[in-house]
Each structure stands twice: as structure tokens, then as C-alpha cells.
Enzyme design. Structure first.
Site, PDB file in Angstrom:
ATOM      1  N   LYS A  56       0.836  -1.205   0.000  1.00 54.72           N
ATOM      2  CA  LYS A  56       0.000   0.000   0.000  1.00 54.72           C
ATOM      3  C   LYS A  56       0.876   1.262   0.000  1.00 54.72           C
ATOM      4  O   LYS A  56       0.615   2.222  -0.730  1.00 54.72           O
ATOM      5  CB  LYS A  56      -0.930  -0.011   1.221  1.00 54.72           C
ATOM      6  CG  LYS A  56      -2.073  -1.004   1.049  1.00 54.72           C
ATOM      7  CD  LYS A  56      -2.756  -1.354   2.356  1.00 54.72           C
ATOM      8  CE  LYS A  56      -3.746  -2.490   2.116  1.00 54.72           C
ATOM      9  NZ  LYS A  56      -4.278  -3.089   3.339  1.00 54.72           N
ATOM     10  N   GLN A 100      -4.391  -1.826   9.717  1.00 58.36           N
ATOM     11  CA  GLN A 100      -4.320  -3.171   9.131  1.00 58.36           C
ATOM     12  C   GLN A 100      -4.855  -4.220  10.100  1.00 58.36           C
ATOM     13  O   GLN A 100      -4.459  -4.289  11.260  1.00 58.36           O
ATOM     14  CB  GLN A 100      -2.859  -3.479   8.761  1.00 58.36           C
ATOM     15  CG  GLN A 100      -2.667  -4.764   8.007  1.00 58.36           C
ATOM     16  CD  GLN A 100      -3.333  -4.773   6.629  1.00 58.36           C
ATOM     17  OE1 GLN A 100      -3.225  -3.826   5.865  1.00 58.36           O
ATOM     18  NE2 GLN A 100      -4.047  -5.839   6.333  1.00 58.36           N
ATOM     19  N   ASP A 123     -11.448   2.192   4.465  1.00 58.62           N
ATOM     20  CA  ASP A 123     -11.742   0.749   4.472  1.00 58.62           C
ATOM     21  C   ASP A 123     -13.257   0.500   4.502  1.00 58.62           C
ATOM     22  O   ASP A 123     -13.709  -0.600   4.212  1.00 58.62           O
ATOM     23  CB  ASP A 123     -11.124   0.105   5.724  1.00 58.62           C
ATOM     24  CG  ASP A 123      -9.939  -0.776   5.395  1.00 58.62           C
ATOM     25  OD1 ASP A 123      -9.765  -1.111   4.205  1.00 58.62           O
ATOM     26  OD2 ASP A 123      -9.200  -1.139   6.335  1.00 58.62           O
TER      27      ASP A 123
END
Ligand code: NDP
Length: 296
Positions: A56, A100, A123
């Protein structure tokens, strides 16, 4: 049915979306005097999570985004982690925040997700964004993997409006969110959606009634020829490791679909790897640009 289905190339679609994001980011950065910013928070040393975070960060740099990376020890306290999230919420250079998953125990992942500013929750896991998806409010953020699946259906020319979609799996990250997305009113949606899970009965018959089967359960080669009717489109979200002594790593990655026996029945199908997987990062960058555009 033809023995040569359309193999949906997620790598190519992802590369095209990322290239479009780069162009849009450069234009917006010139207008606003700063680039879009994404902050990624990694806690602990899980190798898969570390690899995702690295990729990322690399993609951000390739696209000209401002990238902030926090790599934190598994011993960090809940309070310290929440402090970092609060600082990122307040940082005007940061448009998107991603923590994460999974977080090491005993950290409370749900509390951390709740602490992220919903306007930076790229997200799409914050309750405000889940509610917006359920309400059909397009200002919210939709989780990246379901967005990627929808885009691949569009790219493959699969009709979605009026189609019966069977989604195998009901997680928020994939199955439930994809069901909400495809049943919305409007473009690339308007489907009739059935969500199945481990308690569902007679999955082969249920799946055979579908125009589109999406497998998101995490069981290698679970979907067989008996699950798929001739001419269906199959989207395979699963990523499963199976032992393979012939591979230098000792394993290889396979999907939830028994590709070799299912593909000849399909109109279109995603491979694993190279199908849904590469789409997730493309949709993350796209969500970050959306957050940047929506910031006053
Ligand atoms: P979860 O474990 O959170 O959810 C799995 C779902 O599958 C559950 O709803 C479960 O049912 C259902 N399920 C499990 N076994 C069966 C079965 N035998 N029959 C029917 N349903 C079953 O997984 P995720 O949703 O997070 O991930 C699913 C897969 O997708 C994994 O392989 C994961 O690696 C992959 N993935 C890929 C991504 C990508 O970028 N391509 C991103 C995210 C995930 P129940 O609720 O009843 O337990």
C-alpha cells in the site's frame, strides 16, 4: 456452453484504475496545493500484514500520494493506539486512514475502527459507513474488496440489473457488504441477492439458480461444477494456501473455486491469483481520492 470462458483479468483492470487515480491525483493536487494522503497503521509483525502494508505504501508513492506509515510493536497499549488514530484524524495532510487487520490480542479492533473519523475511513468498516451503504447514501465508503468485485462484473460485461446473485459468505469485509452493494438501486446494481453461509442448506442447488456466483468463504476449491449453471459468471474472492512441494515456497495460493472444472461452464470467471486480489488496492486508492475530493 463454450469451453473458453472470459477470464477476467483483475491485474489489467487494477493497473488501469491505478493509472486513472494517478492522473486524477495530479490534477487535484495542482488545484488544492497538496496531494491526497493515506495513513496506514500496522501493529505487530504478522508477515502477511507487513507485506500488505508495504504494498500500500509503495502504491501511494507510485501514484504521487502523501503516504504515512506507522509500524508499531504488538506491545502497544490500546490508549497509545487510539492516540495515534486521533492524531491522524486531526492531520490535515491525511485523507484516508487504514488500520491493518487483524490487530494482535488484546487490542480491541472494534474500538479502534470506531475511533477513526468516518470521513477518513477508506476501508469502509466504521458503523457510519456501513449504515450509509445500507441506506444507499453514496457519500459513504464501501469496503474495497466488494467494490473490486462489482467493478470486475461491470468490466466483464456481466448484466447485474435483475440478475440473481448468490454470495457465499457473510463477513462485513466481503459477503455482507457486497450483497448490500449489488442490491442497491441504480447502475451496476439492482440485483436480486441471496447471501449464503455455513448454515445454509443445499448450496449446490442454491448456487445453480444464480446468474452470478461470488465465493468468499475461505475454503480451497469448495465451489465445484455442480454449484454452477452453464453460462454463469463466477467471482472467486478466496485466497487459500495449499501445500505444493513443487513450488519453491512449498505452497501455492488457490481460490474457493475449483477453477479447472468450473471454468468451462462459465460465461466469465476470475482466476486466483490475478482476479479479485489486485482490485482491493486499486479500490483503496480510489476511496482515498474520494475522501480527498469530499474534504472541504
Ligand atoms: P470470514 O472467515 O470472515 O467469513 C467466511 C464466511 O464464509 C462466513 O460467513 C462463513 O459462514 C462462510 N463459510 C465458511 N465455510 C462455509 C461453508 N462450508 N459453506 C458455506 N459458507 C461457509 O472470511 P472473509 O470474508 O474475511 O474472507 C473470505 C475469503 O476471501 C478468504 O479466503 C479471504 O482470504 C479472502 N479475502 C480476499 C480478499 C481479496 O483481496 N481478494 C480480501 C478479503 C478476503 P458463517 O458466517 O456461518 O461462519
Amino acid at each position: 456452453m463454450s469451453a473458453s470462458p472470459l477470464i477476467i483479468d483483475g491485474r489489467a483492470v487494477s493497473a488501469r484504475i491505478l493509472s486513472e487515480c494517478k492522473t486524477r491525483a495530479a490534477r487535484l493536487a495542482a488545484e488544492r496545493g497538496r496531494p491526497p494522503g493515506l495513513a496506514v497503521v500496522l501493529v505487530g509483525d504478522d508477515p502477511a500484514s507487513r507485506a500488505y502494508v508495504r504494498s500500500k505504501d509503495r502504491t501511494c508513492r507510485e501514484l504521487g500520494f502523501h503516504s504515512v506509515k506507522h509500524e508499531l510493536p504488538a506491545t502497544i497499549s490500546q490508549t497509545e493506539l487510539l492516540d495515534i488514530v486521533a492524531r491522524l484524524n486531526a492531520d490535515p495532510q491525511v485523507d484516508g486512514i487504514l488500520v491493518q487487520s487483524p490487530l494482535p490480542k488484546p487490542l480491541d479492533e472494534s474500538a479502534v475502527v470506531h475511533a477513526i473519523d468516518p470521513t477518513k475511513d477508506v476501508d469502509g468498516f466504521h458503523p457510519v459507513n456501513v449504515a450509509k451503504l445500507a441506506l444507499g447514501d453514496e457519500s459513504g465508503f464501501v469496503p474495497c474488496t466488494p467494490l473490486g468485485c462489482q467493478r470486475l462484473l461491470v468490466e466483464s460485461g456481466t448484466p447485474i440489473s435483475g440478475a440473481h446473485v448468490v454470495v457465499l459468505g457473510r463477513s462485513l469485509i466481503v459477503g455482507k457488504s457486497l450483497a448490500l452493494l449489488l442490491m442497491q438501486k441504480g447502475a451496476a446494481a439492482d440485483a436480486t441477492v441471496t447471501v449464503a453461509h455455513s448454515r445454509s442448506r443445499d448450496l449446490p442447488a442454491l448456487c445453480r439458480s444464480a446468474d452470478i456466483v461470488v465465493a468468499a468463504i475461505g475454503r480451497a476449491h469448495f465451489v465445484r461444477a455442480e454449484h454452477v449453471r452453464e453460462g454463469a459468471t463466477v467471482i472467486d474472492v478466496g485466497i487459500n494456501r495449499i501445500d505444493d512441494p513443487a513450488d519453491p515456497r512449498g505452497y501455492r495460493l488457490v481460490g474457493d473455486v475449483a477453477y479447472d472444472e468450473v471454468a468451462p461452464r462459465c460465461r466469465a470467471i476470475t482466476p486466483v491469483p490475478g482476479g479479485v486480489g489486485p482490485m482491493t488496492i486499486a479500490m483503496l486508492m480510489s476511496n482515498t481520492l474520494k475522501a480527498f475530493e469530499q474534504r472541504p
